[in-house]
Write an enzyme that holds these catalytic residues in place. Sequence first.
Site, PDB file in Angstrom:
ATOM      1  CE1 TYR A   1      25.716  37.622  62.010  1.00  0.00           C
ATOM      2  CE2 TYR A   1      25.785  37.451  64.411  1.00  0.00           C
ATOM      3  CZ  TYR A   1      26.221  37.036  63.166  1.00  0.00           C
ATOM      4  OH  TYR A   1      27.147  36.019  63.076  1.00  0.00           O
TER       5      TYR A   1
ATOM      6  CE  LYS B   1      24.979  33.802  61.444  1.00  0.00           C
ATOM      7  NZ  LYS B   1      25.441  32.781  60.477  1.00  0.00           N
TER       8      LYS B   1
ATOM      9  CB  SER C   1      26.035  33.664  65.902  1.00  0.00           C
ATOM     10  OG  SER C   1      26.746  34.628  66.667  1.00  0.00           O
TER      11      SER C   1
END
Length: 267
Positions: free
Chosen positions: A163, A167, A149
């Site tokens: 998050y 990633k 990401s």
Amino acid sequence: MAVTPYVDTSRLDGKVALVTGSGRGIGAAMAIHLANRGAKVVVNYANSVEAANKVVDEIKSRGGEAIALQADVGEVSQTTKLMDDAVAHFGQLDIVCSNSGVVSFGHLKDVTEEEYDRVFRINTRGQFFVAREAYKHLSVGGRIIMMGSITGQAKGVPKHAVYSASKGAIETFVRCMAIDCGDKKITVNAVAPGGIKTDMYHAVCKEYIPNGENLTDEEVDEYAKTWSPMDRVGQPMDIAKVVGFLASEDGEWINGKVIGIDGAACM
């Protein structure tokens, strides 16, 4: 003088691809695009069998071959069975796209152990073992393409530590795994999308915009497109096309890399 016949090295005819989490969104676009390039495709889903079957039907309507297989990639035993079943059905496996993931927002003070584990179970641990099983099942010269990401690369995003870290780990995975997989001539890369307009787009995108919770979907679109000098929002097929390139012979010399795909967006 003999003329060497032209060979379209972008094609994937004779290859078998598996895309995790491909019942919708970016994963569905990947599955459809790989099939359009000639690959037979395994459409993996965790819960949404109807959505996965729609992707299979679309591929078949275009003359391709596909099958939907259920597996929760958070469970390693299910990941192993998924690969076994893919090879049992199509006879080989050449491309594995690790796409499954979950999103999470939460201020540091509010993140629970359960939420931390939920995110890392799929985004990080799940992807690691998808790659492990891919290595075991892939043919020589295969491809592993993981999902990072832009938040794993970009400046800090508020309430997005869990998050983003889940990633960010993928970037280290691909660098190390590319070396480990060299004995089978398997390349390992990742794509790192920016904001992409999927079914979850508007709800998630509002988290990146100051006071975004007060914006309509149309206002979110207008705001988000200003992040890129291209003056538009990213689409799932923008990611799928890069994945198709990495999966093909054309992408053979790209290895251990993370490719940011965000239209030069600056959030």
